[in-house]
Design a protein around this motif. Structure first.
Motif, PDB file in Angstrom:
ATOM      1  N   ALA A  13      -1.222  18.503  40.494  1.00  0.00           N
ATOM      2  CA  ALA A  13      -2.113  19.638  40.771  1.00  0.00           C
ATOM      3  C   ALA A  13      -1.407  20.668  41.643  1.00  0.00           C
ATOM      4  CB  ALA A  13      -3.379  19.144  41.461  1.00  0.00           C
ATOM      5  N   TYR A  17      -8.051  19.306  43.345  1.00  0.00           N
ATOM      6  CA  TYR A  17      -9.430  18.819  43.218  1.00  0.00           C
ATOM      7  C   TYR A  17      -9.657  17.869  44.382  1.00  0.00           C
ATOM      8  CZ  TYR A  17     -12.533  15.044  41.332  1.00  0.00           C
ATOM      9  OH  TYR A  17     -13.466  14.065  41.150  1.00  0.00           O
ATOM     10  N   HIS A  26     -18.232  13.372  38.014  1.00  0.00           N
ATOM     11  CA  HIS A  26     -17.005  14.047  38.451  1.00  0.00           C
ATOM     12  C   HIS A  26     -17.061  15.542  38.146  1.00  0.00           C
ATOM     13  CE1 HIS A  26     -14.864   9.921  37.940  1.00  0.00           C
ATOM     14  NE2 HIS A  26     -15.369  10.039  39.140  1.00  0.00           N
ATOM     15  N   ARG A  71     -14.760   0.447  35.159  1.00  0.00           N
ATOM     16  CA  ARG A  71     -14.506   1.884  34.973  1.00  0.00           C
ATOM     17  C   ARG A  71     -14.165   2.205  33.509  1.00  0.00           C
ATOM     18  NH1 ARG A  71     -10.549   4.922  39.295  1.00  0.00           N
ATOM     19  NH2 ARG A  71     -11.007   7.018  38.554  1.00  0.00           N
ATOM     20  N   SER A 106      -4.278   7.302  36.974  1.00  0.00           N
ATOM     21  CA  SER A 106      -5.635   7.352  36.422  1.00  0.00           C
ATOM     22  C   SER A 106      -5.791   8.565  35.496  1.00  0.00           C
ATOM     23  CB  SER A 106      -6.690   7.359  37.524  1.00  0.00           C
ATOM     24  OG  SER A 106      -6.597   8.529  38.292  1.00  0.00           O
ATOM     25  N   SER A 138     -11.972   9.751  35.107  1.00  0.00           N
ATOM     26  CA  SER A 138     -11.266  10.173  36.317  1.00  0.00           C
ATOM     27  C   SER A 138     -11.187  11.688  36.263  1.00  0.00           C
ATOM     28  CB  SER A 138      -9.860   9.569  36.323  1.00  0.00           C
ATOM     29  OG  SER A 138      -9.100  10.146  37.361  1.00  0.00           O
ATOM     30  N   GLY A 139     -11.606  12.347  37.330  1.00  0.00           N
ATOM     31  CA  GLY A 139     -11.689  13.808  37.311  1.00  0.00           C
ATOM     32  C   GLY A 139     -10.416  14.460  36.802  1.00  0.00           C
ATOM     33  N   SER A 140      -9.281  14.122  37.421  1.00  0.00           N
ATOM     34  CA  SER A 140      -8.035  14.804  37.080  1.00  0.00           C
ATOM     35  C   SER A 140      -7.573  14.497  35.645  1.00  0.00           C
ATOM     36  CB  SER A 140      -6.930  14.419  38.070  1.00  0.00           C
ATOM     37  OG  SER A 140      -6.793  13.025  38.124  1.00  0.00           O
ATOM     38  N   ARG A 143      -7.530  17.211  32.975  1.00  0.00           N
ATOM     39  CA  ARG A 143      -6.416  18.166  32.917  1.00  0.00           C
ATOM     40  C   ARG A 143      -5.240  17.605  32.130  1.00  0.00           C
ATOM     41  NH1 ARG A 143      -6.770  18.811  39.176  1.00  0.00           N
ATOM     42  NH2 ARG A 143      -5.129  17.267  38.881  1.00  0.00           N
ATOM     43  N   SER A 190      -8.282   8.038  45.734  1.00  0.00           N
ATOM     44  CA  SER A 190      -8.905   9.361  45.669  1.00  0.00           C
ATOM     45  C   SER A 190     -10.409   9.287  45.402  1.00  0.00           C
ATOM     46  CB  SER A 190      -8.190  10.244  44.647  1.00  0.00           C
ATOM     47  OG  SER A 190      -7.807   9.518  43.535  1.00  0.00           O
ATOM     48  N   SER A 191     -10.859   8.273  44.635  1.00  0.00           N
ATOM     49  CA  SER A 191     -12.306   8.207  44.343  1.00  0.00           C
ATOM     50  C   SER A 191     -13.103   8.131  45.634  1.00  0.00           C
ATOM     51  CB  SER A 191     -12.626   6.999  43.470  1.00  0.00           C
ATOM     52  OG  SER A 191     -11.921   7.096  42.266  1.00  0.00           O
ATOM     53  N   HIS A 194     -12.818  11.507  47.709  1.00  0.00           N
ATOM     54  CA  HIS A 194     -13.686  12.632  47.321  1.00  0.00           C
ATOM     55  C   HIS A 194     -15.032  12.572  48.052  1.00  0.00           C
ATOM     56  CE1 HIS A 194     -11.068  14.192  44.223  1.00  0.00           C
ATOM     57  NE2 HIS A 194     -10.973  13.011  43.656  1.00  0.00           N
ATOM     58  N   ASP A 280      -0.096  14.884  46.738  1.00  0.00           N
ATOM     59  CA  ASP A 280      -1.442  14.406  46.372  1.00  0.00           C
ATOM     60  C   ASP A 280      -1.948  13.404  47.411  1.00  0.00           C
ATOM     61  OD1 ASP A 280      -1.914  16.059  44.272  1.00  0.00           O
ATOM     62  OD2 ASP A 280      -1.250  14.669  42.725  1.00  0.00           O
ATOM     63  N   ALA A 281      -2.823  12.503  47.003  1.00  0.00           N
ATOM     64  CA  ALA A 281      -3.405  11.562  47.954  1.00  0.00           C
ATOM     65  C   ALA A 281      -2.458  10.380  48.163  1.00  0.00           C
ATOM     66  CB  ALA A 281      -4.757  11.080  47.442  1.00  0.00           C
TER      67      ALA A 281
HETATM   68  C1  DP6 Z   1      -5.390  14.479  45.350  1.00  0.00           C
HETATM   69  O1  DP6 Z   1      -8.885  12.523  39.695  1.00  0.00           O
HETATM   70  O2  DP6 Z   1      -7.730  10.685  40.971  1.00  0.00           O
HETATM   71  O3  DP6 Z   1      -4.681  14.030  43.118  1.00  0.00           O
HETATM   72  O4  DP6 Z   1     -11.986  11.373  39.732  1.00  0.00           O
HETATM   73  O5  DP6 Z   1     -12.029   9.632  41.498  1.00  0.00           O
HETATM   74  O6  DP6 Z   1     -10.390   9.447  39.609  1.00  0.00           O
HETATM   75  P1  DP6 Z   1     -11.193  10.353  40.510  1.00  0.00           P
HETATM   76  O7  DP6 Z   1     -10.137  11.179  41.380  1.00  0.00           O
HETATM   77  P2  DP6 Z   1      -8.751  11.761  40.943  1.00  0.00           P
HETATM   78  O8  DP6 Z   1      -8.467  12.779  42.161  1.00  0.00           O
HETATM   79  C2  DP6 Z   1      -7.290  13.524  42.215  1.00  0.00           C
HETATM   80  C3  DP6 Z   1      -7.039  13.974  43.612  1.00  0.00           C
HETATM   81  C4  DP6 Z   1      -5.706  14.645  43.878  1.00  0.00           C
HETATM   82  C5  DP6 Z   1      -5.754  16.146  43.571  1.00  0.00           C
HETATM   83  C6  DP6 Z   1      -5.728  16.558  42.126  1.00  0.00           C
HETATM   84  O9  DP6 Z   1      -5.095  15.889  41.285  1.00  0.00           O
HETATM   85  O10 DP6 Z   1      -6.311  17.617  41.848  1.00  0.00           O
END
Ligand code: DP6
Length: 334
Positions: A13, A17, A26, A71, A106, A138-140, A143, A190-191, A194, A280-281
């Motif tokens: 990223a 996010y 998400h 999941r 993820s 998983s949110g990311s 993308r 990251s879950s 958030h 990232d995290a």
């Molecule tokens: C810091 O997509 O891994 O990488 O939806 O809970 O699976 P979940 O979270 P995830 O969060 C990514 C967080 C990040 C920043 C990003 O990739 O945008």
């Protein structure tokens, strides 16, 4: 019995996010922008099988149960609902990059799972439908469905929150040199992270400027403006980590070597090398530069104490099927 195999790349990223508006679906608190990482893949095979009494998951050759299976099963359940299917599935997923390498698996895993599962179920979802499905895992991951440089529009509902390509992979040959400083499993994923974002007094300020940073990042990519990219990517990264560090409980992902790489990148830039960092995290540092400068970066990074290894990636393509769906042989009970 139907089966399909898909592959997908993870992404890094540029605009992060961090924090959900709707944690179950998400739906993010703000939009984000990323680059897919070529050469790194999750390869996932999904087989719907009438003889199974439950979903099954094999990750990198190991039978996996517990939270990870739940999941995956939740995503399969969505696919079953859309397709009107009742059969359980076996899922086998492998990554060609090391698990503890600090690259979020993820994203690629759920993107590949979404494409393989929907195809095996007989659906042919379009790109935004696939991206929405991947997002629920998983949110990311939303993308990692489209190609190249991808924006995830936050939206405010399941239907309006998905990723789309801003520019194809060959639009701008940037390189991500990933400096691995620790392969340890991170204490807070990251879950969980958030859910803590709103406990930081800085999250509101971060969100207030998010639309502006998205606009600048989009412009930097479209105009191939590395100086502008540097400014917005590092600021966005630092804002996310400021939120992490000031949430309750605080999350401090950086190690001494993380900070050493950040300082080195700033020094190299002052000496004229176009380079910037994002994190990232976790403690590993993604060092970005235009591809013609790769060797200068990969020669210098290993000399920083604490840098264990380096992985490099060009912009990557879309999630794709390895084979069209094939009917596996039917076995009839004697
Ligand atoms: C810091 O997509 O891994 O990488 O939806 O809970 O699976 P979940 O979270 P995830 O969060 C990514 C967080 C990040 C920043 C990003 O990739 O945008």
């Amino acid at each position: 019995m139907y089966t399909a195999i898909a592959i997908s790349s993870p992404n890094i990223a540029f605009i992060k996010y961090w924090g959900d508006r709707d944690p179950l679906l998400h739906i993010p608190a703000s939009g984000s922008i990323s680059m897919n990482l070529d050469g790194l893949y999750s390869r996932t095979q999904v087989t719907f099988d009438p003889s199974l009494a439950a979903d099954q998951l094999t990750l990198n050759g190991h039978t996996t149960t517990g939270a990870q299976l739940v999941r995956v099963s939740n995503l399969l359940e969505r696919v079953r609902q859309i397709a009107g299917l009742r059969q359980y599935a076996s899922v086998a997923s492998n990554n060609n990059f090391p698990m503890g390498a600090g690259i979020a698996s993820s994203a690629s895993a759920f993107a590949a799972l979404s494409l393989a599962a929907s195809t095996a179920a007989g659906l042919s979802l379009n790109e935004s439908e696939l991206s929405r499905l991947a997002r629920t895992g998983s949110g990311s991951a939303c993308r990692s469905i489209p190609a190249g440089f991808v924006e995830w529009q936050a939206g405010d509902s399941d239907a309006s929150s998905y990723g789309f390509s801003i520019a194809p992979p060959d639009y701008w040959d940037l390189i991500d040199c990933i400096a691995i400083v620790s392969q340890m499993h991170k204490p807070t994923g990251s879950s969980e992270g958030h859910t803590l974002a709103d406990s930081s007094p800085l999250q509101a300020a971060r969100l207030e400027g998010a639309a502006r940073r998205l606009e600048l990042c989009r412009k930097a990519i479209l105009e191939r403006d590395f100086a502008l990219l540097t400014e917005v990517v590092e600021q966005d990264c630092n804002l996310m980590h400021a939120v992490m560090m000031t949430s309750a409980p605080p999350l401090l992902y950086w190690q001494p070597a993380t900070l050493a790489v950040m300082h080195a990148v700033v020094d190299w830039r002052q000496d004229g090398l176009p380079v910037c960092y994002t994190i990232d995290a976790g403690p590993n540092v993604h060092v970005l530069c235009p591809s013609q400068h790769t060797s200068q970066v990969t020669d210098r990074l290993p000399k920083i104490p604490g840098v264990e290894r380096i992985l490099t990636a060009h912009p990557g393509g879309a999630a794709r099927l390895l084979e069209s769906p094939i009917s596996a042989p039917q076995f009839t009970d004697p």
